[in-house]
Write a protein that holds these residues in place. Structure first.
Motif, PDB file in Angstrom:
ATOM      1  N   ASP A 165      -8.983 -18.308 -51.237  1.00  0.00           N
ATOM      2  CA  ASP A 165      -8.136 -17.698 -52.425  1.00  0.00           C
ATOM      3  C   ASP A 165      -9.310 -17.715 -53.697  1.00  0.00           C
ATOM      4  N   GLY A 166     -10.398 -18.572 -53.854  1.00  0.00           N
ATOM      5  CA  GLY A 166     -11.495 -18.887 -54.809  1.00  0.00           C
ATOM      6  C   GLY A 166     -11.912 -20.483 -54.884  1.00  0.00           C
ATOM      7  N   ALA A 167     -12.776 -20.378 -55.457  1.00  0.00           N
ATOM      8  CA  ALA A 167     -13.041 -21.702 -55.953  1.00  0.00           C
ATOM      9  C   ALA A 167     -12.426 -22.313 -57.068  1.00  0.00           C
ATOM     10  N   LYS A 168     -11.642 -22.526 -57.602  1.00  0.00           N
ATOM     11  CA  LYS A 168     -10.763 -22.768 -58.785  1.00  0.00           C
ATOM     12  C   LYS A 168      -9.712 -23.959 -57.243  1.00  0.00           C
ATOM     13  N   SER A 169      -9.224 -22.910 -56.556  1.00  0.00           N
ATOM     14  CA  SER A 169      -8.070 -23.613 -55.947  1.00  0.00           C
ATOM     15  C   SER A 169      -8.925 -24.313 -54.791  1.00  0.00           C
ATOM     16  N   SER A 190     -19.144 -29.081 -68.612  1.00  0.00           N
ATOM     17  CA  SER A 190     -18.475 -28.474 -67.182  1.00  0.00           C
ATOM     18  C   SER A 190     -17.520 -27.655 -67.731  1.00  0.00           C
ATOM     19  N   TYR A 191     -17.287 -27.124 -66.340  1.00  0.00           N
ATOM     20  CA  TYR A 191     -16.859 -25.930 -66.531  1.00  0.00           C
ATOM     21  C   TYR A 191     -15.428 -27.207 -66.271  1.00  0.00           C
ATOM     22  N   PRO A 192     -14.159 -26.823 -66.607  1.00  0.00           N
ATOM     23  CA  PRO A 192     -12.978 -27.673 -66.873  1.00  0.00           C
ATOM     24  C   PRO A 192     -11.917 -28.046 -66.140  1.00  0.00           C
ATOM     25  N   PHE A 243     -21.546 -30.306 -60.059  1.00  0.00           N
ATOM     26  CA  PHE A 243     -22.954 -29.427 -60.499  1.00  0.00           C
ATOM     27  C   PHE A 243     -22.629 -28.616 -60.564  1.00  0.00           C
ATOM     28  N   CYS A 244     -22.483 -27.573 -61.191  1.00  0.00           N
ATOM     29  CA  CYS A 244     -22.846 -26.214 -61.397  1.00  0.00           C
ATOM     30  C   CYS A 244     -23.848 -25.423 -61.632  1.00  0.00           C
ATOM     31  N   SER A 245     -24.582 -24.880 -60.927  1.00  0.00           N
ATOM     32  CA  SER A 245     -25.920 -23.970 -61.078  1.00  0.00           C
ATOM     33  C   SER A 245     -25.688 -22.362 -61.033  1.00  0.00           C
ATOM     34  N   ASN A 247     -24.892 -22.627 -64.710  1.00  0.00           N
ATOM     35  CA  ASN A 247     -24.215 -23.552 -65.377  1.00  0.00           C
ATOM     36  C   ASN A 247     -22.677 -22.450 -65.568  1.00  0.00           C
ATOM     37  N   ASN A 248     -21.827 -22.930 -66.234  1.00  0.00           N
ATOM     38  CA  ASN A 248     -20.897 -22.546 -66.970  1.00  0.00           C
ATOM     39  C   ASN A 248     -20.214 -23.958 -68.245  1.00  0.00           C
ATOM     40  N   PRO A 249     -20.039 -24.119 -69.134  1.00  0.00           N
ATOM     41  CA  PRO A 249     -20.596 -22.577 -70.323  1.00  0.00           C
ATOM     42  C   PRO A 249     -22.699 -22.853 -70.246  1.00  0.00           C
ATOM     43  N   TYR A 275     -21.337 -28.163 -55.629  1.00  0.00           N
ATOM     44  CA  TYR A 275     -22.366 -27.857 -55.983  1.00  0.00           C
ATOM     45  C   TYR A 275     -22.045 -26.270 -56.205  1.00  0.00           C
ATOM     46  N   ASP A 276     -21.367 -26.228 -57.011  1.00  0.00           N
ATOM     47  CA  ASP A 276     -20.873 -24.714 -58.005  1.00  0.00           C
ATOM     48  C   ASP A 276     -21.786 -23.074 -57.675  1.00  0.00           C
ATOM     49  N   SER A 277     -21.530 -22.756 -57.114  1.00  0.00           N
ATOM     50  CA  SER A 277     -22.616 -21.469 -57.057  1.00  0.00           C
ATOM     51  C   SER A 277     -21.944 -20.444 -57.413  1.00  0.00           C
ATOM     52  N   ALA A 278     -20.624 -20.339 -58.287  1.00  0.00           N
ATOM     53  CA  ALA A 278     -20.148 -18.745 -58.480  1.00  0.00           C
ATOM     54  C   ALA A 278     -20.443 -17.531 -59.155  1.00  0.00           C
ATOM     55  N   TYR A 279     -21.837 -18.342 -59.993  1.00  0.00           N
ATOM     56  CA  TYR A 279     -22.818 -17.091 -60.805  1.00  0.00           C
ATOM     57  C   TYR A 279     -24.243 -16.680 -59.923  1.00  0.00           C
ATOM     58  N   ALA A 280     -23.875 -17.751 -58.589  1.00  0.00           N
ATOM     59  CA  ALA A 280     -25.877 -17.248 -57.963  1.00  0.00           C
ATOM     60  C   ALA A 280     -26.399 -16.136 -58.066  1.00  0.00           C
ATOM     61  N   SER A 305     -17.935 -20.995 -54.089  1.00  0.00           N
ATOM     62  CA  SER A 305     -18.436 -20.597 -54.035  1.00  0.00           C
ATOM     63  C   SER A 305     -17.723 -19.213 -54.457  1.00  0.00           C
ATOM     64  N   SER A 306     -17.625 -17.692 -55.020  1.00  0.00           N
ATOM     65  CA  SER A 306     -16.698 -17.011 -55.332  1.00  0.00           C
ATOM     66  C   SER A 306     -17.033 -15.297 -55.217  1.00  0.00           C
ATOM     67  N   PHE A 307     -16.520 -14.327 -54.881  1.00  0.00           N
ATOM     68  CA  PHE A 307     -16.496 -13.265 -54.796  1.00  0.00           C
ATOM     69  C   PHE A 307     -15.905 -13.008 -56.457  1.00  0.00           C
ATOM     70  N   SER A 308     -15.469 -13.309 -57.601  1.00  0.00           N
ATOM     71  CA  SER A 308     -14.591 -13.236 -58.471  1.00  0.00           C
ATOM     72  C   SER A 308     -16.008 -12.713 -59.699  1.00  0.00           C
ATOM     73  N   LYS A 309     -17.090 -13.428 -59.492  1.00  0.00           N
ATOM     74  CA  LYS A 309     -17.524 -12.555 -60.455  1.00  0.00           C
ATOM     75  C   LYS A 309     -19.485 -11.730 -60.677  1.00  0.00           C
ATOM     76  N   TYR A 310     -19.210 -11.326 -59.044  1.00  0.00           N
ATOM     77  CA  TYR A 310     -19.994 -10.655 -58.289  1.00  0.00           C
ATOM     78  C   TYR A 310     -19.202  -9.064 -57.782  1.00  0.00           C
ATOM     79  N   VAL A 316      -8.375 -10.595 -57.197  1.00  0.00           N
ATOM     80  CA  VAL A 316      -8.107 -10.144 -55.919  1.00  0.00           C
ATOM     81  C   VAL A 316      -7.590 -11.156 -55.269  1.00  0.00           C
ATOM     82  N   ARG A 317      -8.791 -12.018 -55.722  1.00  0.00           N
ATOM     83  CA  ARG A 317      -8.497 -13.507 -55.185  1.00  0.00           C
ATOM     84  C   ARG A 317      -9.307 -13.848 -53.810  1.00  0.00           C
ATOM     85  N   LEU A 318     -10.348 -14.710 -53.785  1.00  0.00           N
ATOM     86  CA  LEU A 318     -10.886 -14.629 -52.657  1.00  0.00           C
ATOM     87  C   LEU A 318     -13.035 -15.821 -53.567  1.00  0.00           C
TER      88      LEU A 318
HETATM   89  C1  LIG Z   1     -18.174 -22.389 -62.370  1.00  0.00           C
HETATM   90  C2  LIG Z   1     -16.695 -21.856 -61.709  1.00  0.00           C
HETATM   91  N1  LIG Z   1     -16.326 -22.265 -60.963  1.00  0.00           N
HETATM   92  C3  LIG Z   1     -15.506 -21.040 -60.307  1.00  0.00           C
HETATM   93  C4  LIG Z   1     -14.473 -20.813 -61.250  1.00  0.00           C
HETATM   94  C5  LIG Z   1     -13.555 -20.030 -61.081  1.00  0.00           C
HETATM   95  O1  LIG Z   1     -13.865 -18.809 -59.645  1.00  0.00           O
HETATM   96  P1  LIG Z   1     -12.900 -18.146 -58.996  1.00  0.00           P
HETATM   97  O2  LIG Z   1     -12.242 -17.417 -59.795  1.00  0.00           O
HETATM   98  O3  LIG Z   1     -13.127 -17.753 -57.305  1.00  0.00           O
HETATM   99  O4  LIG Z   1     -11.422 -19.440 -58.881  1.00  0.00           O
HETATM  100  C6  LIG Z   1     -15.130 -20.110 -62.716  1.00  0.00           C
HETATM  101  C7  LIG Z   1     -14.937 -18.804 -63.376  1.00  0.00           C
HETATM  102  O5  LIG Z   1     -14.700 -18.606 -64.667  1.00  0.00           O
HETATM  103  C8  LIG Z   1     -16.002 -20.476 -62.649  1.00  0.00           C
HETATM  104  O6  LIG Z   1     -16.622 -20.151 -63.711  1.00  0.00           O
END
Ligand SMILES: Cc1ncc(COP(=O)(O)O)c(C=O)c1O
Length: 465
Positions: A165-169, A190-192, A243-245, A247-249, A275-280, A305-310, A316-318
């Protein structure tokens, strides 16, 4: 007053319990509970003593607060920003506040995707189309589509993918997997969620105000001087490396050479990289979109990774997590098997409607639609980059990520955040909220309607001309 015997295994209620509801006939007298340790070390007896009404306090349970949660500083960054935004609106009720702060998407989900979700939703009202609990790891066609679309040619297979249901979970589920005894490294800033979930799990010491860091976390400084990639020769080895790339922020994306170094560093130290590729999909330059493009990464890395930002799936959460079969603990046990156990225990699978949307995202039309969404936010990013560049700021990020990282040397990030909000009614994000390495920076998010982004940029020009 009564003295009662209380054992956790009994269910007797004390007279003080009835006072919770204000029904105690001794209305001007409150009782105070004192617990006494029993022989077994448990809380076995409670003495009740009378206290005067001048010492009235709210009712409290006998449960101690989780000491790890007590270590957390203030609120999570984004609720704190929301709080300040709300306070600003109270002060200026007529202000047209624009949010380029928390990084939430604004554009509608493409119809090819919502149509698939609507069809799945309608089918749930039919006998033939109804489905209940699905596989905890996700539906097979979606896992296969994720593997073939995002990991073609790198040897990741359908059963290495856990849909969520998302990368954060998943970041928090991974922390449950690692437990409280591991050591952790994060990029700074880094992303908190990495640091906060580590604190909650009990992997850290207390917050040290003088350095603005939690004890026992290795903060890998990423700044303009090192090209936003840590000097690994100065990094203490830890069990886990977040490691996020891109990178947020900071908006910077690691190069292939840098990721080769990171994988080698993990291998040399026996660490696991998360490795967090949420913005790949925002990568424009010739840089890796997945850690698994690096030879040998399957033995040392997990990817979230995540569909959130694509696809605008923040609501929706995926998302998904990849754990290759090759990733083993020191005793040779596969990490994926334990993660499967966590997922089966703590999660019952992503929503079937969301998964229908995810599958549509990965159809040829869906991929084109996601590229258009990403392309739109990348145009916003360029507008923001051009604005701050024209005003003479040192600006980073933006090229491979929807975030622009603006430098305000020598200034406090929260002061800059407050000034921008006060004078332009635009919400940004203070860099220090992402770690001490973010002090002196502001993150401007490109997630916004075009008119809002243009209006915000014209207000920035007014403020800094
Ligand atoms: C680096 C990073 N990882 C994960 C998430 C969270 O993604 P999700 O919406 O899939 O939980 C975010 C959301 O801003 C993010 O910036």
């Amino acid at each position: 007053m009564h003295c009662i015997q209380h054992n956790p295994s009994t269910t007797s209620l004390s007279s003080s319990a009835s006072s919770i509801h204000g029904q105690n006939k001794f209305s001007d007298i409150r009782t105070q509970s004192i617990s006494v340790r029993g022989r077994d070390g448990g809380r076995s007896m409670i003495k009740c003593i009378a206290t005067s009404s001048s010492e009235k306090t709210a009712y409290k349970t006998q449960v101690s607060r989780n000491e790890n949660l007590a270590k957390l500083q203030a609120g999570y960054l984004f609720p704190e920003i929301a709080r300040r935004r709300a306070a600003h609106l109270l002060k200026y009720p007529d202000a047209q506040v624009i949010s380029l702060g928390i990084g939430d998407t604004t554009e509608p989900i493409p119809q090819v995707i919502t149509t698939a979700m609507a069809e799945r939703s309608r089918a749930l009202s039919t006998v033939k189309g109804y489905s209940g609990y699905g596989a905890e790891q996700g539906e097979k066609p979606l896992r296969a589509a994720i593997a073939s679309n995002f990991y073609a040619d790198v040897g990741i297979e359908e059963d290495d993918i856990f849909v969520s249901d998302g990368a954060k979970s998943d970041i928090s589920r991974l922390q449950v997997l690692f437990g409280s005894k591991v050591t952790m490294a994060v990029q700074d800033p880094s992303y908190p969620a990495y640091v906060d979930s580590s604190v909650i799990m009990g992997q850290t010491g207390q917050f040290q105000k003088d350095v603005e860091k939690y004890g026992k976390i290795e903060y890998m400084r990423c700044n303009p001087e090192n090209g936003f990639f840590p000097d690994l020769s100065k990094v203490f080895c830890t069990d886990i490396i977040f490691f996020c790339s891109p990178n947020n922020p900071t908006g910077s994306a690691a190069s292939r050479e840098q990721l080769i170094k990171l994988v080698q560093f993990a291998k040399d130290n026996g660490s696991i990289i998360v490795y967090d590729s949420a913005y790949a999909m925002y990568v424009s330059e010739n840089k890796p979109r997945s850690i698994f493009e690096i030879p040998g990464a399957k033995e040392v890395a997990i990817e979230v990774s995540s569909f959130s930002k694509y696809a605008g799936f923040t609501g929706v959460r995926l998302g998904w997590t990849v754990i290759p079969k090759e990733l083993l603990y020191s005793d040779g046990f596969p990490v994926a098997k334990d993660f499967n156990r966590i997922v089966c225990t703590a999660f019952n699978g992503a929503s079937n409607i969301a998964q229908a949307g995810g599958l549509a995202c990965l159809s040829p039309e869906g991929i084109k639609a996601m590229q258009d969404v990403v392309g739109f936010y990348k145009e916003n990013t360029q507008i923001i980059l051009d604005t701050f560049n024209s005003l003479g700021f040192k600006v980073y990020g933006g090229t491979n990520a929807p975030y622009v990282w603006v430098h305000f040397p020598g200034q406090s990030s929260w002061d800059v955040f407050n000034e921008i909000l006060e004078k332009t009614h635009v919400v940004t994000t203070p860099g220090s909220g992402f770690g001490p390495g973010g002090e002196g920076f502001i993150r401007v998010s490109a997630f916004g309607n075009r008119n809002n982004v243009l209006e915000a940029c014209s207000r920035f020009k007014q403020l800094y001309k």
